[in-house]
Design a protein around this motif. Structure first.
Motif, PDB file in Angstrom:
ATOM      1  N   GLY A 102      16.365   2.398 -16.618  1.00 17.32           N
ATOM      2  CA  GLY A 102      16.454   2.783 -15.220  1.00 17.32           C
ATOM      3  C   GLY A 102      15.098   2.820 -14.545  1.00 17.32           C
ATOM      4  O   GLY A 102      14.051   2.578 -15.167  1.00 17.32           O
ATOM      5  N   PHE A 103      15.157   3.114 -13.280  1.00 13.02           N
ATOM      6  CA  PHE A 103      13.954   3.280 -12.471  1.00 13.02           C
ATOM      7  C   PHE A 103      14.082   4.599 -11.739  1.00 13.02           C
ATOM      8  O   PHE A 103      15.178   5.008 -11.366  1.00 13.02           O
ATOM      9  CB  PHE A 103      13.806   2.134 -11.467  1.00 13.02           C
ATOM     10  CG  PHE A 103      13.557   0.810 -12.132  1.00 13.02           C
ATOM     11  CD1 PHE A 103      12.270   0.386 -12.402  1.00 13.02           C
ATOM     12  CD2 PHE A 103      14.613   0.001 -12.510  1.00 13.02           C
ATOM     13  CE1 PHE A 103      12.036  -0.823 -13.028  1.00 13.02           C
ATOM     14  CE2 PHE A 103      14.394  -1.212 -13.134  1.00 13.02           C
ATOM     15  CZ  PHE A 103      13.101  -1.625 -13.399  1.00 13.02           C
ATOM     16  N   VAL A 104      12.965   5.269 -11.549  1.00 12.38           N
ATOM     17  CA  VAL A 104      12.955   6.506 -10.787  1.00 12.38           C
ATOM     18  C   VAL A 104      11.968   6.323  -9.642  1.00 12.38           C
ATOM     19  O   VAL A 104      10.801   6.002  -9.869  1.00 12.38           O
ATOM     20  CB  VAL A 104      12.568   7.727 -11.647  1.00 12.38           C
ATOM     21  CG1 VAL A 104      12.634   9.001 -10.811  1.00 12.38           C
ATOM     22  CG2 VAL A 104      13.459   7.837 -12.871  1.00 12.38           C
ATOM     23  N   LEU A 105      12.466   6.486  -8.425  1.00  9.55           N
ATOM     24  CA  LEU A 105      11.618   6.422  -7.242  1.00  9.55           C
ATOM     25  C   LEU A 105      11.117   7.827  -6.950  1.00  9.55           C
ATOM     26  O   LEU A 105      11.893   8.787  -7.015  1.00  9.55           O
ATOM     27  CB  LEU A 105      12.419   5.894  -6.050  1.00  9.55           C
ATOM     28  CG  LEU A 105      12.979   4.486  -6.195  1.00  9.55           C
ATOM     29  CD1 LEU A 105      13.928   4.175  -5.050  1.00  9.55           C
ATOM     30  CD2 LEU A 105      11.870   3.467  -6.270  1.00  9.55           C
ATOM     31  N   PHE A 106       9.835   7.949  -6.648  1.00 11.15           N
ATOM     32  CA  PHE A 106       9.241   9.257  -6.371  1.00 11.15           C
ATOM     33  C   PHE A 106       8.602   9.270  -4.994  1.00 11.15           C
ATOM     34  O   PHE A 106       7.953   8.302  -4.585  1.00 11.15           O
ATOM     35  CB  PHE A 106       8.147   9.592  -7.391  1.00 11.15           C
ATOM     36  CG  PHE A 106       8.638   9.813  -8.783  1.00 11.15           C
ATOM     37  CD1 PHE A 106       9.229  11.011  -9.141  1.00 11.15           C
ATOM     38  CD2 PHE A 106       8.496   8.824  -9.742  1.00 11.15           C
ATOM     39  CE1 PHE A 106       9.669  11.229 -10.443  1.00 11.15           C
ATOM     40  CE2 PHE A 106       8.923   9.026 -11.037  1.00 11.15           C
ATOM     41  CZ  PHE A 106       9.517  10.232 -11.389  1.00 11.15           C
ATOM     42  N   LYS A 107       8.765  10.407  -4.326  1.00  8.53           N
ATOM     43  CA  LYS A 107       8.055  10.689  -3.083  1.00  8.53           C
ATOM     44  C   LYS A 107       7.252  11.951  -3.364  1.00  8.53           C
ATOM     45  O   LYS A 107       7.823  13.005  -3.657  1.00  8.53           O
ATOM     46  CB  LYS A 107       9.045  10.927  -1.950  1.00  8.53           C
ATOM     47  CG  LYS A 107       8.408  11.042  -0.585  1.00  8.53           C
ATOM     48  CD  LYS A 107       9.405  11.402   0.501  1.00  8.53           C
ATOM     49  CE  LYS A 107      10.632  10.537   0.494  1.00  8.53           C
ATOM     50  NZ  LYS A 107      11.553  10.817   1.599  1.00  8.53           N
ATOM     51  N   THR A 108       5.917  11.823  -3.342  1.00  2.25           N
ATOM     52  CA  THR A 108       5.087  12.967  -3.700  1.00  2.25           C
ATOM     53  C   THR A 108       3.758  12.948  -2.970  1.00  2.25           C
ATOM     54  O   THR A 108       3.277  11.896  -2.556  1.00  2.25           O
ATOM     55  CB  THR A 108       4.827  13.002  -5.222  1.00  2.25           C
ATOM     56  OG1 THR A 108       4.112  14.201  -5.546  1.00  2.25           O
ATOM     57  CG2 THR A 108       4.018  11.800  -5.678  1.00  2.25           C
ATOM     58  N   ARG A 146       2.576   2.065  -7.931  1.00  8.22           N
ATOM     59  CA  ARG A 146       2.358   2.629  -6.603  1.00  8.22           C
ATOM     60  C   ARG A 146       3.043   1.653  -5.655  1.00  8.22           C
ATOM     61  O   ARG A 146       2.803   0.447  -5.723  1.00  8.22           O
ATOM     62  CB  ARG A 146       0.856   2.707  -6.314  1.00  8.22           C
ATOM     63  CG  ARG A 146       0.523   3.255  -4.956  1.00  8.22           C
ATOM     64  CD  ARG A 146       0.479   4.783  -5.030  1.00  8.22           C
ATOM     65  NE  ARG A 146      -0.257   5.342  -3.925  1.00  8.22           N
ATOM     66  CZ  ARG A 146       0.314   5.797  -2.810  1.00  8.22           C
ATOM     67  NH1 ARG A 146       1.624   5.747  -2.658  1.00  8.22           N
ATOM     68  NH2 ARG A 146      -0.407   6.302  -1.845  1.00  8.22           N
ATOM     69  N   ILE A 147       3.934   2.148  -4.807  1.00  7.34           N
ATOM     70  CA  ILE A 147       4.699   1.284  -3.919  1.00  7.34           C
ATOM     71  C   ILE A 147       4.585   1.773  -2.476  1.00  7.34           C
ATOM     72  O   ILE A 147       4.172   2.901  -2.225  1.00  7.34           O
ATOM     73  CB  ILE A 147       6.190   1.198  -4.343  1.00  7.34           C
ATOM     74  CG1 ILE A 147       6.847   2.583  -4.332  1.00  7.34           C
ATOM     75  CG2 ILE A 147       6.317   0.560  -5.723  1.00  7.34           C
ATOM     76  CD1 ILE A 147       8.351   2.565  -4.595  1.00  7.34           C
ATOM     77  N   GLY A 148       4.971   0.921  -1.550  1.00  7.60           N
ATOM     78  CA  GLY A 148       5.001   1.291  -0.141  1.00  7.60           C
ATOM     79  C   GLY A 148       6.433   1.531   0.292  1.00  7.60           C
ATOM     80  O   GLY A 148       7.387   1.147  -0.376  1.00  7.60           O
ATOM     81  N   GLY A 149       6.577   2.184   1.427  1.00  9.37           N
ATOM     82  CA  GLY A 149       7.917   2.463   1.944  1.00  9.37           C
ATOM     83  C   GLY A 149       8.212   3.952   1.900  1.00  9.37           C
ATOM     84  O   GLY A 149       7.308   4.785   1.881  1.00  9.37           O
ATOM     85  N   GLU A 150       9.479   4.282   1.857  1.00 11.80           N
ATOM     86  CA  GLU A 150       9.899   5.686   1.862  1.00 11.80           C
ATOM     87  C   GLU A 150       9.375   6.446   0.640  1.00 11.80           C
ATOM     88  O   GLU A 150       9.032   7.611   0.720  1.00 11.80           O
ATOM     89  CB  GLU A 150      11.424   5.753   1.907  1.00 11.80           C
ATOM     90  CG  GLU A 150      11.956   7.167   1.967  1.00 11.80           C
ATOM     91  CD  GLU A 150      13.475   7.236   2.034  1.00 11.80           C
ATOM     92  OE1 GLU A 150      13.995   8.339   1.852  1.00 11.80           O
ATOM     93  OE2 GLU A 150      14.122   6.192   2.245  1.00 11.80           O
ATOM     94  N   TYR A 151       9.328   5.779  -0.505  1.00 13.30           N
ATOM     95  CA  TYR A 151       8.821   6.381  -1.740  1.00 13.30           C
ATOM     96  C   TYR A 151       7.434   5.809  -2.014  1.00 13.30           C
ATOM     97  O   TYR A 151       7.113   4.704  -1.579  1.00 13.30           O
ATOM     98  CB  TYR A 151       9.762   6.071  -2.912  1.00 13.30           C
ATOM     99  CG  TYR A 151      11.126   6.698  -2.741  1.00 13.30           C
ATOM    100  CD1 TYR A 151      11.380   7.978  -3.218  1.00 13.30           C
ATOM    101  CD2 TYR A 151      12.145   6.023  -2.080  1.00 13.30           C
ATOM    102  CE1 TYR A 151      12.626   8.563  -3.059  1.00 13.30           C
ATOM    103  CE2 TYR A 151      13.390   6.599  -1.912  1.00 13.30           C
ATOM    104  CZ  TYR A 151      13.620   7.875  -2.398  1.00 13.30           C
ATOM    105  OH  TYR A 151      14.855   8.459  -2.238  1.00 13.30           O
TER     106      TYR A 151
END
Length: 138
Positions: free
Chosen positions: A65-71, A92-97
């Protein structure tokens, strides 16, 4: 600057990094020493590492799986991910997370536990992989 032969060599190595210089040379119409020289140059500038693709199901890690984080606590999240053996990669990604972790584990509960463990410093969203459909340029 890479030429078409460099790209052919990279494509061959991406599919099988254990190919010999001779095997690669046959496919790109070059001698083994010439292939060796090109690969050494590519290792200096383009090839970051050689790796092994593991069959996680054979290691009893059939949950992917993958876990998207917003922190805002990036350092806490990175330290947690380094310490958790089920997390195999972090981007490290761009967007909401702002981060995405790739996870392999034995039980779905382990995937869910990551979300529980990180609630005090990150909001997370779990994505469970249902199947794999590799994309190939062949």
């Amino acid at each position: 600057m890479l030429d078409h032969i460099d790209h052919q060599i990279l494509d061959l190595l991406k599919r099988n990094a254990r190919l010999t210089y001779t095997e690669i040379g046959k496919q790109v119409n070059m001698s083994s020493p010439a292939v060796k020289t090109r690969i050494e140059r590519l290792e200096d500038y383009v090839i970051k590492r050689y790796t092994v693709e593991v069959n996680n199901k054979e290691l009893n890690k059939g949950i992917h799986g993958f876990v998207l984080f917003k922190t805002k606590s990036c350092e806490k999240l990175m330290n947690y991910c380094k310490e958790n053996s089920n997390i195999i990669d972090l981007w490290r990604i761009g967007g909401e997370y702002n981060y995405m972790a790739e996870v392999v584990c034995e039980e779905m509960e382990e995937l869910e536990q990551i979300s529980k463990d990180t609630t005090h410093f990150a909001f997370s969203n779990i994505l469970s992989v249902l199947g794999n459909h590799p994309v190939s340029n062949d």
